[in-house]
Scaffold this active site. Structure first.
Site, PDB file in Angstrom:
ATOM      1  N   CYS A 258      26.485 -20.412  10.967  1.00  0.00           N
ATOM      2  CA  CYS A 258      27.401 -20.730   9.475  1.00  0.00           C
ATOM      3  C   CYS A 258      26.156 -19.931   8.723  1.00  0.00           C
ATOM      4  CB  CYS A 258      27.089 -22.026   9.197  1.00  0.00           C
ATOM      5  SG  CYS A 258      27.865 -23.032  10.849  1.00  0.00           S
TER       6      CYS A 258
ATOM      7  N   HIS B 280      35.208 -27.452  11.812  1.00  0.00           N
ATOM      8  CA  HIS B 280      35.968 -25.744  11.852  1.00  0.00           C
ATOM      9  C   HIS B 280      35.839 -25.414  13.199  1.00  0.00           C
ATOM     10  CE1 HIS B 280      32.941 -24.709   7.825  1.00  0.00           C
ATOM     11  NE2 HIS B 280      34.252 -24.982   7.513  1.00  0.00           N
TER      12      HIS B 280
HETATM   13  C1  CIR Z   1      30.860 -28.777   4.799  1.00  0.00           C
HETATM   14  O1  CIR Z   1      31.067 -29.938   4.984  1.00  0.00           O
HETATM   15  O2  CIR Z   1      30.902 -27.632   4.071  1.00  0.00           O
HETATM   16  C2  CIR Z   1      28.934 -27.923   5.038  1.00  0.00           C
HETATM   17  N1  CIR Z   1      28.018 -29.696   5.456  1.00  0.00           N
HETATM   18  C3  CIR Z   1      28.774 -27.774   6.713  1.00  0.00           C
HETATM   19  C4  CIR Z   1      29.120 -26.245   6.580  1.00  0.00           C
HETATM   20  C5  CIR Z   1      29.274 -25.234   7.940  1.00  0.00           C
HETATM   21  N2  CIR Z   1      29.395 -24.260   7.679  1.00  0.00           N
HETATM   22  C6  CIR Z   1      30.176 -24.068   9.456  1.00  0.00           C
HETATM   23  O3  CIR Z   1      30.358 -24.657  10.472  1.00  0.00           O
HETATM   24  N3  CIR Z   1      30.468 -22.238   9.229  1.00  0.00           N
END
Ligand code: CIR
Length: 249
Positions: free
Chosen positions: A242, A157
């Protein structure tokens, strides 16, 4: 200040991976680390609002991805990963119950909250991974602020690569930032997880304990640093931002 959080799923270890290899996740340790993260927010007098756990969704602890909030408006995300779309509805119900004006990213666009970096009345939207370019005007309309799309190619992201200090200085780990020149001022940090801060107030940031040299850099600038160990979430491409959605008031 208030924050939405969501307890980790027992299936956390099966979370999605895009840019890194799978490493074993200790779910019990992850649970304790989440408690520590929530305690850190409570220690600065933030009120915690729980979104009910989603045991069947391994990545649901990463609540930031479900929405973007500005003032009294919320835009509900449409996750780029199909596996995560079932996380949205419960998050929407909670933010609606809090009285926010809610709009939704509509198909065919996709958007993950982690791709949106807000600074004042402007936001930058990382495009190329989980978020599509047609989500940018939808987000701008929903939040009532300017939104600018920027490319994201080497991290999950936009906010995996850059966030901002309380004074608006954008911080980033250069190998993972496509467009450092769009932000003035931009401060390079020496560790990947040093690029991730949750702004607590004008003098305080919350960050991961895995970036001690970046923490020193922030202290030299006069900031107070609260460090939390989130190693198990870092194995899943997660970071401090997150794990919560910051709400005002
Ligand atoms: C994903 O791949 O969606 C999760 N394993 C990690 C999400 C992390 N979220 C973020 O950076 N906002």
């Amino acid at each position: 200040m208030r924050a939405l959080v969501r307890p980790p799923s027992p299936e956390l270890a099966q979370g999605l991976l895009t840019h890194i290899d799978r490493a074993p996740v200790d779910v019990e340790l992850a649970r304790r680390q989440w408690d520590g993260y929530v305690s850190a927010l409570e220690s600065v007098a933030w009120q915690i609002i729980d979104v009910p756990a989603a045991p069947d969704h391994p990545d649901s602890v990463f609540i930031e991805d479900t929405m973007v909030v500005h003032g009294d408006r919320a835009v509900i995300a449409r996750p780029g990963a199909p596996e995560r779309r079932g996380e949205i509805e419960a998050a929407r119900q909670v933010i609606e119950s809090l009285g926010y004006t809610v709009t939704t990213i509509e198909e065919p666009a996709f958007l993950d909250g982690g791709d949106v970096l807000k600074i004042g009345d402007r936001c930058w939207v990382g495009v190329g991974g989980r978020t599509t370019v047609d989500a940018v005007p939808q987000l701008a309309a929903g939040l009532g602020i300017e939104a600018v799309g920027v490319p994201v190619s080497s991290v999950l992201h936009l906010k995996s690569g850059v966030t901002a200090l309380p004074d608006g200085t954008v911080i980033g780990y250069p190998p993972l930032v496509d467009t450092p020149d769009v932000w003035q001022p931009f401060l390079a940090v020496p560790e990947e997880s040093g690029a991730h801060v949750v702004v607590i107030d004008d003098e305080t940031v919350l960050m991961a304990s895995s970036a001690p040299r970046s923490a020193d850099l922030f202290r030299e600038r006069g900031l107070r640093v609260i460090a939390v160990d989130i190693s198990e979430y870092e194995k899943l491409e997660g970071c401090v931002t997150c794990l919560s959605v910051r709400l005002r008031g």
